[in-house]
Write a protein that holds these residues in place. Structure first.
Motif, PDB file in Angstrom:
ATOM      1  N   SER A  25      -4.831  -9.774 -22.252  1.00 41.69           N
ATOM      2  CA  SER A  25      -5.828 -10.146 -21.243  1.00 41.69           C
ATOM      3  C   SER A  25      -5.171 -10.651 -19.956  1.00 41.69           C
ATOM      4  N   MET A  26      -4.026 -11.289 -20.074  1.00 40.28           N
ATOM      5  CA  MET A  26      -3.327 -11.830 -18.908  1.00 40.28           C
ATOM      6  C   MET A  26      -2.514 -10.778 -18.154  1.00 40.28           C
ATOM      7  N   PHE A  27      -2.180  -9.698 -18.824  1.00 38.37           N
ATOM      8  CA  PHE A  27      -1.300  -8.680 -18.250  1.00 38.37           C
ATOM      9  C   PHE A  27      -1.809  -8.087 -16.933  1.00 38.37           C
ATOM     10  N   PRO A  28      -3.055  -7.607 -16.849  1.00 41.88           N
ATOM     11  CA  PRO A  28      -3.497  -7.005 -15.579  1.00 41.88           C
ATOM     12  C   PRO A  28      -3.385  -7.958 -14.383  1.00 41.88           C
ATOM     13  N   VAL A  31       0.251  -8.196 -13.238  1.00 41.83           N
ATOM     14  CA  VAL A  31       0.658  -7.002 -12.492  1.00 41.83           C
ATOM     15  C   VAL A  31       0.037  -7.023 -11.102  1.00 41.83           C
ATOM     16  N   GLN A  32      -1.226  -7.388 -11.030  1.00 47.38           N
ATOM     17  CA  GLN A  32      -1.919  -7.416  -9.736  1.00 47.38           C
ATOM     18  C   GLN A  32      -1.258  -8.404  -8.773  1.00 47.38           C
ATOM     19  N   LYS A  33      -0.788  -9.520  -9.302  1.00 51.22           N
ATOM     20  CA  LYS A  33      -0.102 -10.517  -8.472  1.00 51.22           C
ATOM     21  C   LYS A  33       1.325 -10.093  -8.120  1.00 51.22           C
ATOM     22  N   GLY A  34       1.792  -9.025  -8.757  1.00 51.38           N
ATOM     23  CA  GLY A  34       3.153  -8.560  -8.494  1.00 51.38           C
ATOM     24  C   GLY A  34       4.208  -9.324  -9.262  1.00 51.38           C
ATOM     25  N   ASP A  35       3.802 -10.088 -10.258  1.00 52.33           N
ATOM     26  CA  ASP A  35       4.741 -10.871 -11.058  1.00 52.33           C
ATOM     27  C   ASP A  35       5.219 -10.028 -12.245  1.00 52.33           C
ATOM     28  N   LEU A  36       6.154  -9.124 -11.961  1.00 53.32           N
ATOM     29  CA  LEU A  36       6.606  -8.191 -12.994  1.00 53.32           C
ATOM     30  C   LEU A  36       7.379  -8.868 -14.112  1.00 53.32           C
ATOM     31  N   PRO A  95       0.539   1.633 -24.295  1.00 58.34           N
ATOM     32  CA  PRO A  95       1.088   2.670 -23.412  1.00 58.34           C
ATOM     33  C   PRO A  95       0.696   2.473 -21.940  1.00 58.34           C
ATOM     34  N   ARG A  96      -0.516   2.006 -21.686  1.00 61.80           N
ATOM     35  CA  ARG A  96      -0.925   1.773 -20.298  1.00 61.80           C
ATOM     36  C   ARG A  96      -0.149   0.619 -19.687  1.00 61.80           C
ATOM     37  N   GLN A  97       0.090  -0.413 -20.474  1.00 61.41           N
ATOM     38  CA  GLN A  97       0.925  -1.510 -19.970  1.00 61.41           C
ATOM     39  C   GLN A  97       2.308  -0.993 -19.601  1.00 61.41           C
ATOM     40  N   LYS A  98       2.878  -0.204 -20.488  1.00 61.72           N
ATOM     41  CA  LYS A  98       4.228   0.324 -20.262  1.00 61.72           C
ATOM     42  C   LYS A  98       4.260   1.177 -18.995  1.00 61.72           C
ATOM     43  N   ARG A  99       3.254   2.031 -18.810  1.00 58.54           N
ATOM     44  CA  ARG A  99       3.202   2.874 -17.608  1.00 58.54           C
ATOM     45  C   ARG A  99       3.056   2.030 -16.348  1.00 58.54           C
ATOM     46  N   LEU A 100       2.229   0.991 -16.414  1.00 60.22           N
ATOM     47  CA  LEU A 100       2.039   0.139 -15.240  1.00 60.22           C
ATOM     48  C   LEU A 100       3.313  -0.621 -14.864  1.00 60.22           C
ATOM     49  N   LEU A 101       4.145  -0.908 -15.842  1.00 55.23           N
ATOM     50  CA  LEU A 101       5.419  -1.559 -15.544  1.00 55.23           C
ATOM     51  C   LEU A 101       6.411  -0.594 -14.907  1.00 55.23           C
ATOM     52  N   ALA A 102       6.257   0.696 -15.191  1.00 57.88           N
ATOM     53  CA  ALA A 102       7.206   1.693 -14.716  1.00 57.88           C
ATOM     54  C   ALA A 102       6.817   2.317 -13.379  1.00 57.88           C
ATOM     55  N   GLU A 103       5.565   2.209 -13.010  1.00 59.95           N
ATOM     56  CA  GLU A 103       5.105   2.855 -11.783  1.00 59.95           C
ATOM     57  C   GLU A 103       4.281   1.891 -10.951  1.00 59.95           C
ATOM     58  N   GLU A 104       3.945   2.317  -9.771  1.00 55.67           N
ATOM     59  CA  GLU A 104       3.126   1.486  -8.900  1.00 55.67           C
ATOM     60  C   GLU A 104       1.701   1.453  -9.456  1.00 55.67           C
ATOM     61  N   SER A 105       1.150   0.276  -9.554  1.00 56.01           N
ATOM     62  CA  SER A 105      -0.188   0.146 -10.124  1.00 56.01           C
ATOM     63  C   SER A 105      -1.240   0.277  -9.030  1.00 56.01           C
TER      64      SER A 105
END
Length: 141
Positions: A25-28, A31-36, A95-105
């Motif tokens: 729940s915290m992940f999106p 990512v939105q804040k840019g805190d990779l 898988p969506r989390q992994k993709r969002l870490l690898a590419e621009e969200s």
């Protein structure tokens, strides 16, 4: 024996599924804040605790066997919903989390991930209620 199995089953649910639900729940937002750095940590929590969460149904089957409720509709529904929740986590969330870490969200991708994560959490909430209420239970709980 059923009390021990039930205790381990509930503890596994709290200690394994709980962190996945919270971290996912915290992940999106991370990512939105840019805190990779935080997003990577949350993804790792989700992955590692997903494996630990396998203990929940394993001990659940043990509890159901000792309580002789394997054929009860509430349990069969819970088993089905647990399988769906596991599939949502394994096939959609991780898988969506992994993709969002690898590419621009994008906000659309983050929104879809947040929605899928909400579905995962809702499924676990329904399973939890079924485990507590047990429709048709003769225990009166």
């Amino acid at each position: 024996m059923s009390k021990i199995l039930l205790s381990v089953h509930v503890l596994a649910a709290i200690l394994a599924v709980g962190p996945v639900a919270v971290a996912a729940s915290m992940f999106p937002a991370a990512v939105q804040k840019g805190d990779l750095k935080i997003a990577k940590m949350l993804h790792r929590i989700c992955r590692v605790y997903a494996y630990a969460a396998i203990a929940v149904p394993v001990f659940g089957f043990g509890v159901a066997g000792t309580m002789h409720v394997m054929g009860d509709p509430w349990l069969l529904t819970s088993i089905g919903l647990t399988a769906v929740a596991a599939a949502v986590l394994a096939v959609l969330v991780l898988p969506r989390q992994k993709r969002l870490l690898a590419e621009e969200s994008t906000s659309a991708k983050l929104s879809r991930l947040a929605m899928v994560t909400g579905v995962f959490n809702l499924l676990w909430a329904v399973v939890t209620v079924l485990m507590i209420v047990r429709p048709g239970s003769s225990t009166g709980a």
